[in-house]
Design an enzyme around this catalytic site. Structure first.
Site, PDB file in Angstrom:
ATOM      1  N   GLU A   1       3.748   2.372  -1.457  1.00 15.01           N
ATOM      2  CA  GLU A   1       2.893   3.226  -1.754  1.00 15.01           C
ATOM      3  C   GLU A   1       1.193   2.476  -1.011  1.00 15.01           C
ATOM      4  O   GLU A   1       0.422   3.694  -0.840  1.00 15.01           O
ATOM      5  CB  GLU A   1       2.938   4.480  -2.710  1.00 15.01           C
ATOM      6  CG  GLU A   1       2.679   5.281  -3.547  1.00 15.01           C
ATOM      7  CD  GLU A   1       2.827   5.854  -3.793  1.00 15.01           C
ATOM      8  OE1 GLU A   1       2.019   6.887  -4.920  1.00 15.01           O
ATOM      9  OE2 GLU A   1       3.628   5.507  -5.040  1.00 15.01           O
TER      10      GLU A   1
ATOM     11  N   GLY B   1       0.815  11.799 -10.296  1.00 16.96           N
ATOM     12  CA  GLY B   1       1.202  12.081 -11.846  1.00 16.96           C
ATOM     13  C   GLY B   1       1.708  10.235 -12.476  1.00 16.96           C
ATOM     14  O   GLY B   1       2.126  11.125 -13.666  1.00 16.96           O
TER      15      GLY B   1
ATOM     16  N   GLN C   1      -2.221   2.885  -7.958  1.00 15.51           N
ATOM     17  CA  GLN C   1      -2.214   1.379  -7.237  1.00 15.51           C
ATOM     18  C   GLN C   1      -3.443   1.093  -6.404  1.00 15.51           C
ATOM     19  O   GLN C   1      -4.591   2.641  -6.687  1.00 15.51           O
ATOM     20  CB  GLN C   1      -1.638   1.913  -5.956  1.00 15.51           C
ATOM     21  CG  GLN C   1      -0.160   1.750  -5.841  1.00 15.51           C
ATOM     22  CD  GLN C   1       0.457   3.139  -6.639  1.00 15.51           C
ATOM     23  OE1 GLN C   1       0.146   4.629  -6.341  1.00 15.51           O
ATOM     24  NE2 GLN C   1       1.714   3.619  -7.106  1.00 15.51           N
TER      25      GLN C   1
END
Length: 413
Positions: free
Chosen positions: A172, A202, A206
């Site tokens: 991600e 939520g 990162q």
């Protein structure tokens, strides 16, 4: 604007039981010529065929669809993005998985309106889920994914292998880094610098940037030349549900970060929690910060290279909360110093008794962001962040990077 997810509350609920930082160095290896599919954002005068891709972002608080239009010439060109989102996220339907399928089916209407009918069977449709599903029990998450897969299989679009899956936090962060650096023009062969990214969702956060350490190959014309030795920190994610934490009983949360008279229920990951202020205690920034610090300090690794690293783009909840707090414009975004978050957090928290904010969770969220940046990642108060929702009219998220990665894996050049 009503805040839909109290960030610190989610952090406190999912971080209980953590014994060490979840620090990961990215190993995503785009080893060949993904650079040959990196487009620009201008339409060439004499282009050949147009092609499309549909990427679903199934996040903690909502499901988003990105429909990308590319133009195939000598190099593909990103011509347009159609974006739409629906709340809540798929994890909210843990007890009624068929509703997850219905959500995706509704969003597919956007793809059908954007992609010409003759191109549907050649247009890949992919869904990647993030922390909302990562935090669920495996069998419950799979039930949601199965519903999505069924909708995809019955759609007129191209459904590749592994079209529906859960993405880990490392990827991600890496793919968001690719998206933003591509959109800002920092992946071109002649570019010697890149930008870092800060993503706050939520259920996970990162930080990704290219370290100052020498890499095994030069910054040339492909992403693989970086070897993507970017440092990625994924934290507050993939942890067990609440067992015990100071001031936190099973599914009951009381905090100095909330107005003293506040009472509510809050659901996440199939569980419902009782949340409230502390009617017999005190509320305000100082006490709230102490609560947050117990969660953040020592759990998140502080990369020393942040002290002299590149510019950082911050998006998702960093952007949303800055808008809610009146720090930036909701369309244009803007530049903020870390101390700006701190100053506004103090103002919101210390006045919430006399002047309740639009959201009862704004004090909590602004304090959490401040603590995460300062005591979590180790940014100086003078560090400047670029708060943005879109770059060149394209959503700043991992979705574009995931689409480029998908094309690379298919060897589309």
């Amino acid at each position: 604007m009503k805040l839909t997810v109290p960030l610190l509350l989610l952090v406190l609920l999912v971080v209980a039981g953590l014994s060490r930082a979840q620090v990961k160095t990215s190993l995503l290896d785009l080893t060949n010529s993904i650079g040959s599919i990196l487009p620009s954002l201008s339409r060439p005068a004499n282009h050949s065929r147009i092609f499309y891709a549909v990427m679903f972002d199934a996040g903690s608080t909502g499901t988003r669809i990105h429909v990308y239009t590319f133009i195939q010439k000598e190099l593909p060109v990103l011509d347009n993005e159609m974006f739409h989102s629906i709340k809540p996220g798929l994890s909210a339907y843990v007890d009624s998985p068929e509703m997850a399928g219905h959500t995706v089916k509704m969003l597919l209407k956007v793809a059908k309106k954007t992609v010409p009918r003759l191109e549907w069977k050649r247009t890949p449709v992919v869904l990647r889920a993030t922390a909302g599903l990562r935090l669920l029990a495996a069998e419950k998450a799979q039930a949601l994914l199965d519903q999505v897969q069924h909708v995809f299989d019955e759609s007129p679009f191209l459904v590749p292998d592994n079209s529906v899956s859960i993405m880990n936090g490392t990827n991600e962060g890496i793919l968001a880094w690719i998206s933003v650096n591509f959109l800002t023009g920092h992946l071109k062969a002649q570019t010697k610098k890149t930008v870092g990214i800060l993503d706050l969702g939520g259920g996970s956060t990162q930080i990704t940037f290219l370290p100052k350490l020498r890499v095994s190959c030069s910054l040339a014309d492909t992403i693989c030349r970086y070897k993507l030795n970017s440092l990625v920190i994924t934290s507050l994610d993939e942890t067990s549900h609440v067992l015990a934490l100071t001031g936190l009983e099973w599914r009951v949360f009381k905090s100095s970060c909330l107005p003293k008279k506040f009472r509510d229920e809050w659901s996440f990951g199939g569980l419902t929690y009782q949340v409230s202020g502390d009617p017999d205690g005190y509320a305000g920034y100082k006490l709230c910060y102490q609560e947050v610090l117990k969660v953040v300090k020592g759990i998140i690794h502080q990369p020393y290279e942040l002290q002299d690293s590149s510019v950082f783009y911050a998006f998702s909840y960093y952007f949303d909360r800055a808008v809610d707090a009146g720090l930036i414009d909701g369309v244009q975004g803007g530049m903020l110093e870390v101390r700006d978050f701190k100053k506004r957090a103090k103002e919101v928290c210390n006045k919430m008794t006399k002047y309740p904010p639009i959201s009862s969770f704004l004090c909590m969220d602004m304090t959490y962001i401040t603590c995460l940046l300062k005591d979590g990642f180790g940014f100086k108060e003078s560090t400047v962040l670029q708060l943005t929702k879109k770059v060149n009219n394209v959503e700043s998220s991992w979705a574009l990077g995931a689409t480029l990665d998908y094309f690379h894996n298919l060897k589309i050049h």
